[in-house]
Design a protein around this motif. Sequence first.
Motif, PDB file in Angstrom:
ATOM      1  N   ASP A   1       0.761  -1.200   0.054  1.00  0.00           N
ATOM      2  CA  ASP A   1      -0.044  -0.112  -0.123  1.00  0.00           C
ATOM      3  C   ASP A   1       0.859   1.385   0.045  1.00  0.00           C
ATOM      4  O   ASP A   1       0.413   2.412  -0.317  1.00  0.00           O
ATOM      5  N   ASP A   2       2.045   1.105   0.504  1.00  0.00           N
ATOM      6  CA  ASP A   2       3.184   2.429   0.383  1.00  0.00           C
ATOM      7  C   ASP A   2       3.557   2.826  -1.163  1.00  0.00           C
ATOM      8  O   ASP A   2       4.026   3.763  -1.097  1.00  0.00           O
ATOM      9  N   ASP A   3       3.442   1.801  -1.829  1.00  0.00           N
ATOM     10  CA  ASP A   3       3.814   1.997  -3.130  1.00  0.00           C
ATOM     11  C   ASP A   3       2.914   2.983  -3.958  1.00  0.00           C
ATOM     12  O   ASP A   3       1.747   3.263  -3.568  1.00  0.00           O
ATOM     13  N   GLU A   4       3.490   3.924  -4.911  1.00  0.00           N
ATOM     14  CA  GLU A   4       2.442   4.714  -5.747  1.00  0.00           C
ATOM     15  C   GLU A   4       1.764   3.912  -6.789  1.00  0.00           C
ATOM     16  O   GLU A   4       2.076   3.173  -7.447  1.00  0.00           O
ATOM     17  N   HIS A   5       0.338   3.921  -6.486  1.00  0.00           N
ATOM     18  CA  HIS A   5      -0.759   3.268  -7.398  1.00  0.00           C
ATOM     19  C   HIS A   5      -1.309   4.503  -8.336  1.00  0.00           C
ATOM     20  O   HIS A   5      -1.925   5.375  -7.810  1.00  0.00           O
ATOM     21  N   VAL A   6      -1.186   4.240  -9.513  1.00  0.00           N
ATOM     22  CA  VAL A   6      -1.763   5.240 -10.604  1.00  0.00           C
ATOM     23  C   VAL A   6      -2.995   4.644 -11.275  1.00  0.00           C
ATOM     24  O   VAL A   6      -2.787   3.700 -11.756  1.00  0.00           O
ATOM     25  N   SER A   7      -3.990   5.208 -11.183  1.00  0.00           N
ATOM     26  CA  SER A   7      -4.972   4.828 -12.033  1.00  0.00           C
ATOM     27  C   SER A   7      -4.962   5.807 -13.537  1.00  0.00           C
ATOM     28  O   SER A   7      -4.786   6.801 -13.613  1.00  0.00           O
ATOM     29  N   VAL A   8      -4.898   4.607 -14.502  1.00  0.00           N
ATOM     30  CA  VAL A   8      -4.788   5.178 -16.002  1.00  0.00           C
ATOM     31  C   VAL A   8      -6.149   6.035 -16.451  1.00  0.00           C
ATOM     32  O   VAL A   8      -6.875   5.217 -17.143  1.00  0.00           O
ATOM     33  N   VAL A   9      -6.261   7.131 -16.107  1.00  0.00           N
ATOM     34  CA  VAL A   9      -7.459   7.946 -16.558  1.00  0.00           C
ATOM     35  C   VAL A   9      -7.216   8.387 -18.029  1.00  0.00           C
ATOM     36  O   VAL A   9      -6.388   8.962 -18.290  1.00  0.00           O
ATOM     37  N   MET A  10      -8.012   7.960 -19.128  1.00  0.00           N
ATOM     38  CA  MET A  10      -8.000   8.271 -20.158  1.00  0.00           C
ATOM     39  C   MET A  10      -9.325   8.191 -20.975  1.00  0.00           C
ATOM     40  O   MET A  10      -9.968   7.351 -20.487  1.00  0.00           O
ATOM     41  N   PRO A  11      -9.227   9.264 -21.996  1.00  0.00           N
ATOM     42  CA  PRO A  11     -10.462   9.035 -22.619  1.00  0.00           C
ATOM     43  C   PRO A  11     -10.531   8.049 -23.882  1.00  0.00           C
ATOM     44  O   PRO A  11      -9.726   7.352 -24.339  1.00  0.00           O
ATOM     45  N   ALA A  12     -11.843   7.643 -24.194  1.00  0.00           N
ATOM     46  CA  ALA A  12     -12.201   6.686 -25.278  1.00  0.00           C
ATOM     47  C   ALA A  12     -11.266   6.993 -26.379  1.00  0.00           C
ATOM     48  O   ALA A  12     -11.090   8.157 -26.756  1.00  0.00           O
TER      49      ALA A  12
END
Length: 284
Positions: A187-198
């Motif tokens: 949980d200490d690692d950086e977690h990135v949600s890959v938000v991107m448009p269609a």
Amino acid sequence: MSRNTFRVDKVEDLYADIAGTYRSTATAAAPGVHVDSDVAQLERDGYVVIDGLLSPQQCQDIAAAVDPLLGPVGRNAFEGLHTQRAYSLLTKTRACDGIVEHPRVLALLDRLLMPNYLLSQLQAIRIGPEESRQFLHFDDGMYPVPRPRPALSAATIWAITDFTADNGATVVIPGSHRWADNRKPTDDDEHVSVVMPAGSVVFFVGTLWHGGGANHTADQSRLAVTAQYCEPWLRPQEAFTLSTPPETVRTLSENIRRMLGYSIHPPFMGMVDGMHPKRILEIR
């Protein structure tokens, strides 16, 4: 391969393309205008997001083609108990061919993998409302080669609908492609949600830790198509030479045929009864 005789004078000759009638089709000749910057980001983060590769109409066409192909929800937590999938898309629709051999993707693969790399998997994935986050994993994990090491595979996840932090956007850990075997996500690692448009795609190497995100919405689904690729000397996830009938293969482009295994990795890896696999397509 041709039955014509050939001369081997030294061991290096064994690694040349010794085929006759049908040669290796390794060169994709894809334009690489952006490849240097893409590769630089891959080396740093393990993934790169490229926007605007598909038009809204292309996304609509793909969605319309794969929607009736999506099966029941997954059988376990990894597949997703609120997630639908459609496997073996090449046998069911031509709508995703352009994704498999998109020039921007091929240009990257030509830099990252050996010539004659293979398509390892092609599927559509719809993450439904209230889906839990998929556990993090790396796609190269099926190959028992110690880390850290160069990636043996690469993957694309195409956003057919918008990817948001709430509807199940893919989660990645930047830099995790360089981790050794003894390091696991926390949980200490950086977690990135890959938000991107269609119309966008996230391309990542097979050593990157990632997973499908949780869908926190009550009424939104997230539709994606993923094409995954591997080195030519590895076994792909799907045995496309078995799942894709020859009559379908005959309708595909030369690039896709090659990635299914209808080529040779010199000198003769991938042969069929001592001959080039494209000979199979001559049998009607």
